[in-house]
Design a protein around this motif. Structure first.
Motif: not given
Length: 221
Positions: A128-153
């Motif tokens: 969804a956010d075109h960051d190279g990480l699928s929605n499933a892997k975003e879910d698994d990693a606890g990342a925001d699927p609509l944010d390429r850099d969920s923790d803003n680091d």
């Protein structure tokens, strides 16, 4: 007047009558959702929710899945663990696309449809956010699927290493176990979440007998 003209006039009269009824009662098509919250009145009444105020964004059972999400997932908005499998409704994956119900709602995909946009790609394989990480892997990693850099680091989600095993999230095929929703899962044997008499949330807190997943609980999106 020919028979053809008469038949045509009758059809036009019928069409005009249908249009007139629609104009007289413009809300008839939407009568099943009186408060316009995209949840059918029959479903709301069955689960003790008000049909007179929009409450789709509320979370009656505090399982981190909104009432609208419960409606679309065919789960019970007054029971944090509808099927009593010790996994809270927000963390369930009803369509088995590797994206849980809560994340499906965040991604604006359908919890009961593995390919919400009918493009031939499973929702879990979408990015969804075109960051190279699928929605499933975003879910698994606890990342925001609509944010390429969920923790803003400054490092994109795909490059993060959630489980600190030296393999970035994108390449890691193992369960990173970073799902932030997992701490909401109920404990096995704890029936307190399933008493049907929740005091929190909104509306009536009424008891109910019917479970989710019946044909009448179609999405009204």
């Amino acid at each position: 007047m020919t028979r053809t003209m008469t038949s045509r006039m009758i059809r036009l009269a019928i069409a005009a009558g249908v249009l007139a009824l629609a104009l007289i009662a413009p809300g008839s098509a939407m009568a099943a959702d009186e408060d316009g919250d995209h949840m059918r009145d029959g479903w709301e009444l069955k689960h003790g929710l008000s049909t007179h105020k929009a409450n789709g964004s509320r979370d009656s059972d505090r399982d981190h899945l909104s009432n609208l999400g419960e409606f679309r997932a065919h789960t019970d908005p007054k029971d944090a663990d509808t099927d009593n499998d010790c996994v809270s409704d927000d963390d369930e994956d009803g369509d088995h696309d590797q994206v849980d119900n809560a994340n499906e709602m965040s991604e604006h995909t359908k919890p009961r449809d593995r390919d919400s946009d009918d493009d031939g790609t499973n929702d879990g394989n979408e990015d969804a956010d075109h960051d190279g990480l699928s929605n499933a892997k975003e879910d698994d990693a606890g990342a925001d699927p609509l944010d390429r850099d969920s923790d803003n680091d400054g490092r994109g989600d795909a490059r993060e290493d959630e489980d600190n095993d030296g393999v970035g999230n994108r390449e890691d095929d193992n369960d990173d176990d970073g799902d932030k929703d997992e701490d909401q899962d109920v404990e096995c044997g704890d029936d307190s979440h399933n008493d049907g008499k929740h005091e929190h949330g909104d509306d009536h807190g009424a008891e109910h007998e019917d479970g989710p997943g019946r044909d009448e609980e179609r999405d009204d999106e």
